[in-house]
Scaffold this motif. Sequence first.
Motif, PDB file in Angstrom:
ATOM      1  N   ARG A  24       0.831  -1.209   0.000  1.00 37.86           N
ATOM      2  CA  ARG A  24       0.000   0.000   0.000  1.00 37.86           C
ATOM      3  C   ARG A  24       0.865   1.258   0.000  1.00 37.86           C
ATOM      4  N   TYR A  25       0.391   2.261  -0.740  1.00 41.27           N
ATOM      5  CA  TYR A  25       1.120   3.516  -0.844  1.00 41.27           C
ATOM      6  C   TYR A  25       0.148   4.677  -0.791  1.00 41.27           C
ATOM      7  N   ARG A  26       0.674   5.833  -0.369  1.00 39.90           N
ATOM      8  CA  ARG A  26      -0.119   7.063  -0.383  1.00 39.90           C
ATOM      9  C   ARG A  26       0.698   8.144  -1.074  1.00 39.90           C
ATOM     10  N   ALA A  27       0.109   8.740  -2.107  1.00 43.73           N
ATOM     11  CA  ALA A  27       0.751   9.854  -2.808  1.00 43.73           C
ATOM     12  C   ALA A  27       0.066  11.143  -2.386  1.00 43.73           C
ATOM     13  N   GLU A  28       0.877  12.083  -1.893  1.00 43.49           N
ATOM     14  CA  GLU A  28       0.335  13.365  -1.441  1.00 43.49           C
ATOM     15  C   GLU A  28       0.863  14.493  -2.311  1.00 43.49           C
ATOM     16  N   GLY A  29       0.103  15.567  -2.335  1.00 46.11           N
ATOM     17  CA  GLY A  29       0.552  16.775  -3.026  1.00 46.11           C
ATOM     18  C   GLY A  29       0.111  16.887  -4.473  1.00 46.11           C
ATOM     19  N   LEU A  30      -0.865  16.086  -4.881  1.00 46.76           N
ATOM     20  CA  LEU A  30      -1.350  16.228  -6.259  1.00 46.76           C
ATOM     21  C   LEU A  30      -2.315  17.409  -6.343  1.00 46.76           C
ATOM     22  N   MET A  31      -2.279  18.093  -7.483  1.00 49.18           N
ATOM     23  CA  MET A  31      -3.269  19.143  -7.744  1.00 49.18           C
ATOM     24  C   MET A  31      -3.470  19.285  -9.250  1.00 49.18           C
ATOM     25  N   PHE A  32      -4.724  19.196  -9.656  1.00 51.17           N
ATOM     26  CA  PHE A  32      -5.068  19.434 -11.058  1.00 51.17           C
ATOM     27  C   PHE A  32      -5.525  20.886 -11.158  1.00 51.17           C
ATOM     28  N   HIS A  33      -4.771  21.699 -11.897  1.00 49.41           N
ATOM     29  CA  HIS A  33      -5.040  23.135 -11.873  1.00 49.41           C
ATOM     30  C   HIS A  33      -5.948  23.614 -13.009  1.00 49.41           C
ATOM     31  N   MET A  34      -6.396  22.679 -13.864  1.00 47.97           N
ATOM     32  CA  MET A  34      -7.334  23.101 -14.916  1.00 47.97           C
ATOM     33  C   MET A  34      -8.227  21.939 -15.340  1.00 47.97           C
ATOM     34  N   PRO A  35      -9.407  22.236 -15.936  1.00 44.70           N
ATOM     35  CA  PRO A  35     -10.265  21.154 -16.406  1.00 44.70           C
ATOM     36  C   PRO A  35      -9.710  20.512 -17.671  1.00 44.70           C
ATOM     37  N   GLY A  36     -10.196  19.313 -17.972  1.00 42.88           N
ATOM     38  CA  GLY A  36      -9.739  18.576 -19.142  1.00 42.88           C
ATOM     39  C   GLY A  36      -9.304  17.169 -18.765  1.00 42.88           C
ATOM     40  N   ARG A  37      -8.600  16.508 -19.677  1.00 42.06           N
ATOM     41  CA  ARG A  37      -8.172  15.132 -19.419  1.00 42.06           C
ATOM     42  C   ARG A  37      -6.786  15.096 -18.788  1.00 42.06           C
ATOM     43  N   TRP A  38      -6.750  14.521 -17.634  1.00 34.78           N
ATOM     44  CA  TRP A  38      -5.489  14.289 -16.934  1.00 34.78           C
ATOM     45  C   TRP A  38      -5.179  12.796 -16.984  1.00 34.78           C
TER      46      TRP A  38
END
Length: 136
Positions: free
Chosen positions: A100-114
């Motif tokens: 198990r892992y946890r990734a922190e600090g993600l942010m999507f700054h605009m709409p669309g396909r990521w």
Amino acid sequence: MKDTFFFIMLSMASAAWACTPDLPGGAANKAQTIDAKKYVLAYRTQPEKIVIGQHFVVDLALCARDGATAPDSVRVDAHMPEHRHGMNYKTTVTSSGKGRYRAEGLMFHMPGRWEYVFEVRAAGATERITASVVLQ
Ligand SMILES: [Cu+2]
């Protein structure tokens, strides 16, 4: 009798090929599962609904298809393939054991396909596992 034996042998063979990632707590926030080459990956975001411009967390679990090659390390990143840019922040991945892992600090700054990019390193090789999400 002969047929039953054959069926049991088949079940055992298919069980060796697949595995189930151990990602608990999925009743309210269902995990996405990706069948990759060497691993099966399950992940979910916290919060479940990603808000543009707000940090979120990705919890994930991996299991090795061969039952042996546990990952040495996991990196998580995301980008917008159509826009050719990534996120404005780097993620930090911590392991809590049992795959198990946890990734922190993600942010999507605009709409669309990521597209999430999960990099799984084991025994000197890296497998890239990707998953798309569209934000409106
Ligand atoms: Cu973009």
